[in-house]
Design an enzyme around this catalytic site. Structure first.
Site, mmCIF file in Angstrom:
data_model
loop_
_atom_site.group_PDB
_atom_site.id
_atom_site.type_symbol
_atom_site.label_atom_id
_atom_site.label_comp_id
_atom_site.label_asym_id
_atom_site.label_seq_id
_atom_site.Cartn_x
_atom_site.Cartn_y
_atom_site.Cartn_z
ATOM 1 N N ASP A 29 33.737 43.094 35.641
ATOM 2 C CA ASP A 29 35.062 42.919 36.233
ATOM 3 C C ASP A 29 35.029 41.666 37.104
ATOM 4 O OD1 ASP A 29 37.364 43.165 38.052
ATOM 5 O OD2 ASP A 29 37.601 45.128 37.132
ATOM 6 N N ILE A 30 36.029 40.822 36.948
ATOM 7 C CA ILE A 30 36.040 39.536 37.637
ATOM 8 C C ILE A 30 36.380 39.697 39.128
ATOM 9 C CG2 ILE A 30 38.458 38.843 37.267
ATOM 10 C CD1 ILE A 30 35.443 36.632 36.514
ATOM 11 N N GLU A 88 47.184 47.466 35.441
ATOM 12 C CA GLU A 88 47.281 45.999 35.480
ATOM 13 C C GLU A 88 47.169 45.395 34.084
ATOM 14 O OE1 GLU A 88 44.558 44.174 38.359
ATOM 15 O OE2 GLU A 88 44.435 42.444 37.033
ATOM 16 N N HIS A 93 40.693 50.545 29.235
ATOM 17 C CA HIS A 93 39.373 50.165 29.724
ATOM 18 C C HIS A 93 38.861 51.206 30.700
ATOM 19 C CE1 HIS A 93 42.504 48.213 32.160
ATOM 20 N NE2 HIS A 93 41.709 48.393 33.198
ATOM 21 N N HIS A 95 36.425 51.710 33.931
ATOM 22 C CA HIS A 95 35.696 51.041 35.019
ATOM 23 C C HIS A 95 34.385 51.796 35.254
ATOM 24 C CE1 HIS A 95 39.064 48.574 36.839
ATOM 25 N NE2 HIS A 95 39.802 49.482 36.217
HETATM 26 P P1 AMP Z 1 43.590 48.116 35.869
HETATM 27 O O1 AMP Z 1 44.401 47.723 34.628
HETATM 28 O O2 AMP Z 1 44.482 48.583 36.981
HETATM 29 O O3 AMP Z 1 42.498 49.096 35.543
HETATM 30 O O4 AMP Z 1 42.889 46.799 36.417
HETATM 31 C C1 AMP Z 1 42.415 45.799 35.537
HETATM 32 C C2 AMP Z 1 41.059 45.319 35.975
HETATM 33 O O5 AMP Z 1 40.718 44.234 35.116
HETATM 34 C C3 AMP Z 1 40.975 44.795 37.413
HETATM 35 O O6 AMP Z 1 39.888 45.428 38.075
HETATM 36 C C4 AMP Z 1 40.759 43.289 37.249
HETATM 37 O O7 AMP Z 1 39.923 42.736 38.249
HETATM 38 C C5 AMP Z 1 40.101 43.218 35.877
HETATM 39 N N1 AMP Z 1 40.336 41.950 35.174
HETATM 40 C C6 AMP Z 1 41.526 41.346 34.954
HETATM 41 N N2 AMP Z 1 41.347 40.199 34.256
HETATM 42 C C7 AMP Z 1 40.021 40.091 34.043
HETATM 43 C C8 AMP Z 1 39.191 39.132 33.385
HETATM 44 N N3 AMP Z 1 39.702 38.031 32.799
HETATM 45 N N4 AMP Z 1 37.849 39.330 33.359
HETATM 46 C C9 AMP Z 1 37.308 40.435 33.943
HETATM 47 N N5 AMP Z 1 38.038 41.384 34.563
HETATM 48 C C10 AMP Z 1 39.365 41.216 34.629
#
Ligand code: AMP
Length: 135
Positions: A29-30, A88, A93, A95
């Site tokens: 995760d970035i 988001e 996905h 975590h």
């Molecule tokens: P959520 O959809 O609420 O589970 O959150 C999406 C997650 O994806 C967040 O923790 C972001 O930090 C992560 N994220 C978004 N874009 C990227 C990326 N390009 N590379 C890695 N992680 C990402």
């Protein structure tokens, strides 16, 4: 339009890759809550995790288990927290978050900041461990 995570799978967007197979992909995760915070995704794009067909969903969890065991072998933690949010990015996905306290899993906490080198080193260590994990 392809999701940001589909673009990661195809390499159109860079990622700190941990592992992949034919169906699944894992990357850091970035904006991590903890060092080693990893996302595990199905390559086939589905927004909501409970819309994934049973066999694919089971495979996703087994793949995440192997990634989680790799993470806990290189990151000091009590266990790996597992959560799904998905508010988001509309590409299902999981975590995987190294936990020492309940608060390590609190998405309201400020995100940690690592340099590109630190992220690359963390990914490399977990990637090497992943190759040694036998479930
Ligand atoms: P959520 O959809 O609420 O589970 O959150 C999406 C997650 O994806 C967040 O923790 C972001 O930090 C992560 N994220 C978004 N874009 C990227 C990326 N390009 N590379 C890695 N992680 C990402």
């Amino acid at each position: 339009m392809a999701s940001i995570f589909s673009k990661i799978v195809t390499g159109d967007i860079p990622s700190y890759k941990i592992a992949e197979d034919e169906n699944y992909y894992a990357f850091l995760d970035i904006n991590p809550l903890a060092k080693g915070h990893t996302l595990v995704i199905p390559k086939m794009e589905t927004d909501y995790i409970f819309d994934i067909e049973d066999e694919q969903l089971g495979g996703l969890l087994v793949f995440a288990k192997k990634v989680g065991k790799a993470i806990e072998s290189v990151i000091s933690c009590k266990r790996i927290g597992v959560t799904v949010i998905g508010l988001e990015v509309p590409h299902a996905h999981i975590h995987l978050i190294p936990l020492n306290t309940l608060y390590d899993m609190d998405f309201k906490q400020p995100k940690l900041s690592f340099t590109n080198d630190e992220l690359a080193q963390t990914a490399e260590k977990i990637r090497e461990a992943f190759d040694t994990i036998i479930l």
